[in-house]
Design a protein around this motif. Structure first.
Motif, short mmCIF file in Angstrom:
data_model
loop_
_atom_site.label_atom_id
_atom_site.label_comp_id
_atom_site.label_asym_id
_atom_site.label_seq_id
_atom_site.Cartn_x
_atom_site.Cartn_y
_atom_site.Cartn_z
N PHE A 489 0.84 -1.19 0.00
CA PHE A 489 0.00 0.00 0.00
C PHE A 489 0.88 1.26 0.00
O PHE A 489 0.43 2.34 0.35
N ALA A 490 2.15 1.08 -0.40
CA ALA A 490 3.11 2.18 -0.33
C ALA A 490 3.34 2.85 -1.68
O ALA A 490 3.58 4.05 -1.74
N VAL A 491 3.29 2.08 -2.77
CA VAL A 491 3.62 2.61 -4.09
C VAL A 491 2.32 2.88 -4.85
O VAL A 491 1.41 2.06 -4.86
N PRO A 748 -4.90 8.67 -6.41
CA PRO A 748 -4.92 7.23 -6.13
C PRO A 748 -4.24 6.87 -4.82
O PRO A 748 -3.56 5.86 -4.71
N PHE A 749 -4.40 7.68 -3.81
CA PHE A 749 -3.86 7.45 -2.48
C PHE A 749 -4.63 8.33 -1.51
O PHE A 749 -5.30 9.29 -1.91
N VAL A 750 -4.51 8.01 -0.22
CA VAL A 750 -5.18 8.78 0.82
C VAL A 750 -4.18 9.00 1.95
O VAL A 750 -3.50 8.07 2.39
N LEU A 751 -4.08 10.26 2.39
CA LEU A 751 -3.22 10.61 3.52
C LEU A 751 -4.05 10.51 4.79
O LEU A 751 -5.09 11.16 4.91
N ALA A 752 -3.59 9.68 5.74
CA ALA A 752 -4.36 9.44 6.97
C ALA A 752 -3.46 9.61 8.19
O ALA A 752 -2.28 9.28 8.16
N ARG A 753 -4.08 10.11 9.26
CA ARG A 753 -3.34 10.26 10.51
C ARG A 753 -3.65 9.05 11.39
O ARG A 753 -4.63 9.03 12.13
N LEU A 754 -2.79 8.03 11.32
CA LEU A 754 -2.99 6.79 12.07
C LEU A 754 -2.37 6.85 13.46
O LEU A 754 -2.66 5.99 14.29
N GLY A 755 -1.48 7.80 13.69
CA GLY A 755 -0.81 7.89 14.98
C GLY A 755 0.65 7.49 14.87
O GLY A 755 1.05 6.74 13.98
N ARG A 756 1.44 7.97 15.80
CA ARG A 756 2.87 7.67 15.78
C ARG A 756 3.09 6.18 16.01
O ARG A 756 2.45 5.57 16.86
N GLY A 757 3.99 5.61 15.26
CA GLY A 757 4.29 4.19 15.37
C GLY A 757 3.46 3.31 14.46
O GLY A 757 3.71 2.11 14.35
N ALA A 758 2.45 3.88 13.79
CA ALA A 758 1.57 3.08 12.94
C ALA A 758 2.31 2.48 11.76
O ALA A 758 2.07 1.32 11.38
N HIS A 759 3.21 3.24 11.18
CA HIS A 759 3.95 2.77 10.01
C HIS A 759 4.69 1.47 10.33
O HIS A 759 4.57 0.47 9.61
N ALA A 760 5.43 1.47 11.43
CA ALA A 760 6.19 0.27 11.80
C ALA A 760 5.26 -0.85 12.26
O ALA A 760 5.50 -2.03 11.96
N ALA A 761 4.20 -0.52 13.00
CA ALA A 761 3.28 -1.53 13.50
C ALA A 761 2.57 -2.26 12.36
O ALA A 761 2.35 -3.47 12.43
N LEU A 762 2.21 -1.56 11.31
CA LEU A 762 1.58 -2.20 10.16
C LEU A 762 2.57 -3.13 9.45
O LEU A 762 2.19 -4.21 8.98
N ARG A 763 3.83 -2.72 9.35
CA ARG A 763 4.83 -3.59 8.74
C ARG A 763 4.96 -4.90 9.52
O ARG A 763 5.14 -5.96 8.94
N GLU A 764 4.85 -4.81 10.85
CA GLU A 764 4.92 -6.00 11.69
C GLU A 764 3.80 -6.97 11.33
O GLU A 764 3.93 -8.19 11.51
N ARG A 765 2.71 -6.41 10.81
CA ARG A 765 1.54 -7.23 10.47
C ARG A 765 1.41 -7.43 8.97
O ARG A 765 0.35 -7.72 8.46
N GLY A 766 2.52 -7.20 8.25
CA GLY A 766 2.58 -7.57 6.84
C GLY A 766 2.06 -6.55 5.85
O GLY A 766 1.79 -6.90 4.70
N VAL A 767 1.91 -5.28 6.27
CA VAL A 767 1.38 -4.26 5.38
C VAL A 767 2.38 -3.11 5.28
O VAL A 767 2.81 -2.56 6.29
N ALA A 768 2.73 -2.74 4.06
CA ALA A 768 3.61 -1.61 3.82
C ALA A 768 2.79 -0.40 3.41
O ALA A 768 2.05 -0.45 2.42
N VAL A 769 2.89 0.69 4.18
CA VAL A 769 2.32 1.98 3.79
C VAL A 769 3.47 2.96 3.68
O VAL A 769 4.58 2.72 4.16
N ARG A 770 3.22 4.08 3.05
CA ARG A 770 4.27 5.08 2.82
C ARG A 770 4.37 6.00 4.02
O ARG A 770 3.39 6.67 4.38
#
Length: 810
Positions: A489-491, A748-770
């Protein structure tokens, strides 16, 4: 009596070329084998930075307001110790000083106090015989000022120059040189004047060129004779060791961390000398890149500079900001002047800063320039209540509130700044050589302070790519966020195969690989697609080449990039040696552009539409309204393909001073092909084409451009845009249902405020965001999520829910 050859470079008014001539003269004399000392009349920090590069010695200031008349000659002798000649650059017009003081602190005042002959620089670009009258008036206005010769700057034709020289012969003033017009030697400026030498790539080479030009066009022998005619000086050199005393006779030298780098370039050389004489070890750190304060820090000095230009980058260095906050809370003595005040505030133009002071800072419409006497409002780290100092203010920002419960200074009826036992912060710049008791008190406090220990960083979330620290945020790309086994979900590449007609065109292009590529068929296809003339179109090797060409198009005086947006234009401008002014669109306004935030003197404005990463589609009327005489507006429409009907596109409009950049890579899933183009003002497009490297656009890119702009592509392009809109609606609906803050998108993308640490936490669960903190104006609470089919998006939501990221955003 001390013999010191010296001269003052002055002018009838500001803008005549004093800095160019003075700095070039310093460089030319140094090249000729002389040891040169550079000095600047007044409080300015920027010109001494150029002087330092030209002379290889610290640049010095001579300002009777800041240090007192009695210290001026001693400080001149101190700065010029060991030099063969001192060159003193004036300020404003020769006789212009503090208003209402009959020229106090003017160049003439300093020339009189130091008994120094004056070389007058006159810009003659729009003058003829009047130059003689101006020179004569300057020379006879004050009998105490000796004008010893004239340099003609920006000279035009030989005939007109001869006329000017003839007029000067009547005055008896010798012409010491004639500098022709040369735009290559102009110095870039911004809202507070010249761009500091430390911020300008290529400064050393520019000064070398200045020195070569001055040596060629000025009579150095005659100028040396003027300098040697200066009378001996009856004074003793200023000594920092006589102004302060070392607090401790032991070998321990407490560390004073002094901010430097591109964002903090303003400080007087004597400040460091006084602290060193008091027994401190001054260690420079760069708030843009250093992860923590220097080891063993017992004092912090944050001087002036341009943090507003680098607000996003300063905000991104959270490790250092956290360490600074910890140090001040632990009682480390801290002095902050102007830029330092902004750095300690809660925010600067919306970008989070250290949060040590209960104030917010933002750019304002009016420049504050004053030369006051200030009275200490309280006993503090630096001052005793009621003590008076002299200083200067020069800024275009405001803090709210302007003062704390314990203000630092009273200036007239106004209370300003913040002061306590271990902190002193205000806009006021004070030259400590004029008030050495401030340096002594700071050194005393530093010796008594505990040694700061950097707090251990919290354990890092184990991720493979990308690293938590980004080496170059402006060149960070979503590709590095992906990895094996991760949902991408990064590119922003369209999630679907390429059409058969595009695959066929790409394969057939390889048959032409033995010949140099011809981009003219692509030019014709683009012109037909947008209803343009051939001269209004330029195929490029992706948008990246387009931005590089634009950056190199001319010596931009004040290029502006509207952020948050795709960082490649900003990076290209910096790589070309330009200093970029950032205009931020803010989340509280839906990331909409306030056109009034764009400086009137911007000669280049770059803006995305729809913008990466916010997805905002700016109104076409707003973008048209950005045009000004002498300004180029560049609209990056890399994602306009994804907007159904391409609403708001300017690609078909013939508007003077506007060009549109397009990219085909994301919409057609061909990022490796690097296919893009420029359309717009034919004059600008022609100039860009003249700078393009021959055959830079490859045969596959030409084939892709022809195919994707053809009528065959039209229905497929329309279907893809409609599909992306449906997928985006699904993603935004899921975010909205979870109470997550996001920016409504047209891309073709959406900027969202998921909170600090969300980027790394999603990667831990198999999802890459930008990650979005590499975009100026955004912090690590934001991520950019590529639009994907609903089934894949549901997997994203599952990971999001599992990561328990639905707490209130930070």
């Amino acid at each position: 009596m001390v013999a010191l050859p010296r001269l003052v470079v002055a002018a009838p008014s500001t803008g005549q070329g004093k800095t160019t001539i003075a700095t070039g003269l310093m460089a030319a004399l140094r090249i000729a084998g002389h040891e040169v000392s550079g000095h600047k009349v007044g409080p300015d920090y920027i010109d001494p930075g150029y002087h330092a590069l030209a002379t290889g010695r610290p640049g010095r200031n001579l300002d009777p307001h800041l240090v007192g008349e009695e210290r001026l000659v001693p400080m001149l002798l101190h700065g010029a110790s060991g030099a063969d000649i001192a060159v003193i650059e004036g300020v404003m017009g020769l006789y212009d000083g503090r208003l209402g003081t009959d020229g106090f602190a003017s160049t003439a005042h300093v020339a009189t106090l130091t008994r120094t002959p004056v070389v007058l620089v006159i810009d003659v670009a729009k003058l003829s015989r009047s130059a003689g009258a101006i020179a004569l008036g300057m020379a006879t206005f004050d009998a105490g000022v000796r004008v010893a010769g004239v340099v003609l700057n920006q000279a035009g034709s030989d005939r007109n120059t001869a006329e000017i020289i003839g007029s000067l012969e009547q005055t008896g003033l010798p012409v010491l040189g004639v500098m022709p017009r040369d735009v290559r030697l102009s110095t870039p400026s911004r809202h507070l004047g010249l761009v500091p030498a430390a911020e300008r790539d290529g400064s050393i080479r520019m000064i070398e060129q200045l020195g070569e030009q001055v040596a060629r066009h000025l009579d150095l022998d005659a100028i040396l004779e003027v300098a040697r005619s200066a009378p001996h000086l009856d004074a003793e050199s200023w000594s920092p060791a006589r102004e302060v005393m070392s607090v401790d006779a032991s070998d321990h030298r407490p560390v004073v961390a002094m901010a430097g780098g591109r964002a903090f370039t303003f400080r007087y050389a004597e400040t460091e000398e006084l602290l060193t004489a008091a027994g401190c070890e001054v260690v420079t750190f760069d708030p843009l890149v250093d992860p923590a304060l220097p080891a063993g820090t017992q004092g912090i000095y944050l001087g002036g500079g341009f943090p507003e230009v680098y607000a996003a980058e300063l905000a991104a260095n959270r490790g250092l900001l956290d360490d600074l906050r910890s140090a001040v809370a632990a009682g480390i003595p801290t002095v902050a002047e102007c830029a330092g005040l902004l750095y300690l505030a809660e925010s600067l133009d919306g970008a989070p800063m250290a949060g040590i002071l209960p104030a917010t800072a933002a750019m304002a419409g009016r420049l504050v320039l004053r030369y006051p006497a200030a009275v200490a409002a309280t006993d503090s780290l630096l001052t005793k209540a009621g003590e008076e100092v002299t200083g200067h203010e020069f800024h275009r920002t405001r803090t709210s509130p302007a003062a704390g419960e314990s203000a630092a200074w009273a200036i007239g009826d106004e209370s300003v700044g913040y002061a306590s036992g271990n902190l002193h912060a205000s806009y006021l710049h004070v030259h400590w050589a004029g008030h050495p008791q401030l340096a002594q008190r700071f050194a005393d406090a530093v010796y008594a302070a505990p040694m700061h220990v950097v707090s251990p960083a919290p354990p890092a979330v184990p991720v493979t790519r990308p690293r938590d620290r980004v080496a170059d945020p402006l060149r960070h790309h979503g590709d590095v966020e992906t990895g094996e086994g991760l949902l991408d979900f990064a590119v922003n590449v369209y999630d679907g195969g390429r059409p058969a007609w595009l695959e066929r065109a790409l394969r057939e292009s390889l048959t032409a690989a033995a010949a140099y590529p011809d981009a003219e068929p692509a030019r014709a296809a683009i012109a037909q697609r947008h209803g343009r003339e051939l001269e209004e179109v330029l195929p490029t090797a992706g948008a990246a080449e387009a931005f590089t060409l634009i950056a190199q198009l001319r010596p931009w005086r004040r290029p502006v990039v509207v952020h948050p947006q795709f960082t490649e234009p900003h990076a290209a401008l910096e790589q070309a040696g330009h200093t970029v002014t950032t205009v931020l669109c803010r989340p509280e306004n839906g990331f909409a552009l306030d056109p009034d935030a764009v400086p009137d003197d911007a000669d280049l404005v770059v803006i995305g539409n729809p913008t990466n990463p916010t997805g905002v589609l700016h109104p076409a009327d707003l973008l048209r309204g950005l045009r000004r005489r002498g300004r180029l507006v560049v609209v990056d429409e890399a994602f306009m393909d994804a907007v159904p009907g391409e609403t708001g596109s300017l690609a078909r409009e013939r508007l003077k001073g506007l060009v549109v950049v397009r990219s085909l890579t994301k919409h057609w899933s061909i990022p490796g092909i690097r296919a893009g183009y420029i359309v717009g003002d034919r004059t600008q497009v022609r100039w860009l084409a003249d700078r393009q490297t021959p055959w830079s656009v490859s045969a596959p890119a030409i084939a892709a451009t022809i195919a994707c702009t053809s009528r065959t592509a039209t229905p497929e392009a329309r279907d893809r845009a409609a599909t992306l809109a449906r997928w985006r609606d699904f993603l935004e609906g899921g975010l909205r249902g979870r109470g997550i803050d996001y920016a409504p998108s047209a891309a073709p993308f959406v900027l969202a405020r998921l909170g600090r640490g969300a980027h790394a936490a999603l990667r831990e669960r198999g999802v890459a965001v930008r990650r979005a903190d590499t975009f100026p104006g955004l912090d690590s609470a934001w991520v950019r999520i590529a639009v994907r089919p609903p089934g894949m998006t549901n997997q994203f939501f599952t990971a999001l829910d599992a990561a328990r990221l639905l707490q209130p955003t930070s």
